[in-house]
Design a protein around this motif. Structure first.
Motif, PDB file in Angstrom:
ATOM      1  N   THR A 134       0.866  -1.134   0.064  1.00 54.41           N
ATOM      2  CA  THR A 134       0.056  -0.044  -0.153  1.00 54.41           C
ATOM      3  C   THR A 134       0.908   1.258  -0.036  1.00 54.41           C
ATOM      4  O   THR A 134       0.501   2.132  -0.679  1.00 54.41           O
ATOM      5  CB  THR A 134      -0.778  -0.098   1.114  1.00 54.41           C
ATOM      6  N   ARG A 137       2.772   1.740  -3.263  1.00 60.67           N
ATOM      7  CA  ARG A 137       1.850   2.232  -4.220  1.00 60.67           C
ATOM      8  C   ARG A 137       1.525   3.784  -4.063  1.00 60.67           C
ATOM      9  O   ARG A 137       1.317   4.600  -5.022  1.00 60.67           O
ATOM     10  CB  ARG A 137       0.564   1.481  -4.276  1.00 60.67           C
ATOM     11  N   LEU A 138       1.484   4.146  -2.631  1.00 54.88           N
ATOM     12  CA  LEU A 138       0.992   5.691  -2.595  1.00 54.88           C
ATOM     13  C   LEU A 138       2.163   6.383  -3.106  1.00 54.88           C
ATOM     14  O   LEU A 138       2.141   7.532  -3.678  1.00 54.88           O
ATOM     15  CB  LEU A 138       0.889   5.842  -1.131  1.00 54.88           C
ATOM     16  N   SER A 140       4.373   5.693  -5.427  1.00 50.27           N
ATOM     17  CA  SER A 140       4.728   5.691  -6.828  1.00 50.27           C
ATOM     18  C   SER A 140       3.535   6.790  -7.688  1.00 50.27           C
ATOM     19  O   SER A 140       3.539   7.172  -8.587  1.00 50.27           O
ATOM     20  CB  SER A 140       4.717   4.254  -7.428  1.00 50.27           C
ATOM     21  N   THR A 141       2.441   6.829  -6.977  1.00 47.61           N
ATOM     22  CA  THR A 141       1.198   7.216  -7.592  1.00 47.61           C
ATOM     23  C   THR A 141       0.880   8.641  -7.188  1.00 47.61           C
ATOM     24  O   THR A 141      -0.249   9.222  -7.592  1.00 47.61           O
ATOM     25  CB  THR A 141      -0.035   6.303  -7.463  1.00 47.61           C
ATOM     26  N   THR A 142       1.501   9.268  -6.174  1.00 47.97           N
ATOM     27  CA  THR A 142       0.881  10.569  -5.499  1.00 47.97           C
ATOM     28  C   THR A 142       2.291  11.376  -5.640  1.00 47.97           C
ATOM     29  O   THR A 142       3.471  11.115  -6.124  1.00 47.97           O
ATOM     30  CB  THR A 142       0.627  10.384  -4.305  1.00 47.97           C
ATOM     31  N   SER A 143       2.309  12.487  -5.333  1.00 48.33           N
ATOM     32  CA  SER A 143       3.249  13.637  -5.174  1.00 48.33           C
ATOM     33  C   SER A 143       2.882  14.617  -3.918  1.00 48.33           C
ATOM     34  O   SER A 143       1.977  14.320  -3.235  1.00 48.33           O
ATOM     35  CB  SER A 143       3.377  14.582  -6.509  1.00 48.33           C
ATOM     36  N   HIS A 219      -4.448  13.018   0.240  1.00 50.02           N
ATOM     37  CA  HIS A 219      -4.613  11.589   1.029  1.00 50.02           C
ATOM     38  C   HIS A 219      -4.425  11.781   2.464  1.00 50.02           C
ATOM     39  O   HIS A 219      -3.279  12.282   3.150  1.00 50.02           O
ATOM     40  CB  HIS A 219      -3.792  10.399   0.732  1.00 50.02           C
ATOM     41  N   ARG A 237     -10.002  10.969   0.865  1.00 47.94           N
ATOM     42  CA  ARG A 237      -9.386  11.716  -0.344  1.00 47.94           C
ATOM     43  C   ARG A 237     -10.263  12.970  -0.561  1.00 47.94           C
ATOM     44  O   ARG A 237     -10.890  13.274  -1.468  1.00 47.94           O
ATOM     45  CB  ARG A 237      -9.440  11.048  -1.540  1.00 47.94           C
TER      46      ARG A 237
END
Length: 326
Positions: A134, A137-138, A140-143, A219, A237
């Protein structure tokens, strides 16, 4: 001499030099009629009110028909009480938010007793198991910046995966900050050291009440109900909630002790003990939060009083603030 001490104290409490200097000038005029105070300072009543606005808003002085100025001792007590109240209000607000999460989109459904990897509750709210996968993934997919509270630090095989993901985020230019309890210094120092080495900014508090993580402005993750248990986590979110949770973290970050002082553990423990005394905590509470025996707490309090030349805990807090220890 007393005015100089007062100005130093006010600056240490976060007031700008102008406000600190004005406080020093007003202190000996406590109880005087406002018209006389203004004349003494060669200003008008309205200009005095404007110049003193930071002191009035902070409750340090009160201007009506007469001038009321808190003594330096009373100022320290008042500011400590305000800081404690703000932190408690932030925590209570966050607790209410966590309880209302199921209703964010107008649904009263509770979380299922057993959840898989992810189950949508409603577009903006997701129940999830918080695992290394989890977290990766956060990353790699957020900024944006990543911050977290971690009340319990245990050494387990997956810890290195979390640390590796943090290192990846920091190398990409993201800032990562974490707040940990003082007990982690004794029980898991190697974990903290590794996190510091990869670039995580760490601060410590006597205790951390709940798990929590915020990623950028998108998030906010915390358990339901709030507390030290990691599972299940709610991933919210919704920008408004994320902003409130971020504000709660920033208030705790401001009060926490920087990791730069972790190497000087005796001094770090002293500052944490002073913070606990200033909050009005009892010896039994302090012992639990700092992870030491009741006898040790009482011995250290006695040593602090002697070192500060104080005859009471309150006097010790005032003197510690004057010296810049708090």
């Amino acid at each position: 001499m007393e005015n100089g001490r007062s100005q130093t104290l006010m600056t240490a409490l976060g007031f700008d030099p102008g406000a600190a200097q004005l406080y020093s000038r007003l202190l000996p005029l406590n109880g005087w009629p406002l018209v006389v105070v203004a004349a003494t300072l060669s200003t008008s009543e309205e200009e005095l009110r404007q110049e003193a606005a930071p002191l009035i808003e902070s409750g340090v002085i009160c201007i009506n028909e007469t001038l009321t100025v808190r003594s330096p001792t009373a100022v320290v007590a008042h500011m400590l009480e305000r800081a404690a109240t703000r932190a408690q209000d932030a925590h209570d607000h966050l607790l209410k938010i966590s309880q209302s999460v199921p209703y964010v989109a107008g649904t009263a459904a509770r979380l299922p007793a057993t959840i898989g990897e992810e189950h949508p509750i409603d577009g903006e709210v997701i129940a999830t198991e918080f695992t290394p996968e989890t977290f990766e993934r956060l990353v790699s997919t957020t900024s944006g910046e990543m911050v977290w509270l971690r009340p319990v630090v245990t050494v387990h095989p997956s810890e290195m995966r979390f640390i590796s993901a943090i290192e990846t985020a920091i190398r990409s230019g993201r800032r990562c900050r974490g707040i940990y309890p003082v007990a982690a210094l004794k029980h898991s120092p190697d974990v903290l050291r590794m996190r510091i080495e990869v670039g995580e900014e760490i601060r410590i508090l006597p205790r951390v009440a709940t798990h929590m993580m915020v990623v950028g402005s998108t998030h906010a993750m915390f358990p339901d109900p709030l507390g030290p248990v990691e599972q299940p986590m709610i991933n919210v979110r919704q920008r408004g909630i994320v902003e409130v949770v971020t504000s709660y973290f920033e208030e705790l970050w401001r009060r926490a002790l920087p990791a730069a002082e972790l190497e000087d553990l005796p001094n770090a423990e002293r500052r944490l003990l002073l913070a606990e005394l200033a909050s009005g905590a009892q010896d039994e509470q302090i012992a639990r939060r700092l992870g030491v025996s009741l006898r040790t707490v009482r011995r250290r309090v006695a040593e602090l009083l002697e070192e500060l030349g104080a005859t009471s805990r309150f006097e010790a807090g005032v003197e510690a603030a004057r010296r810049g220890w708090l």
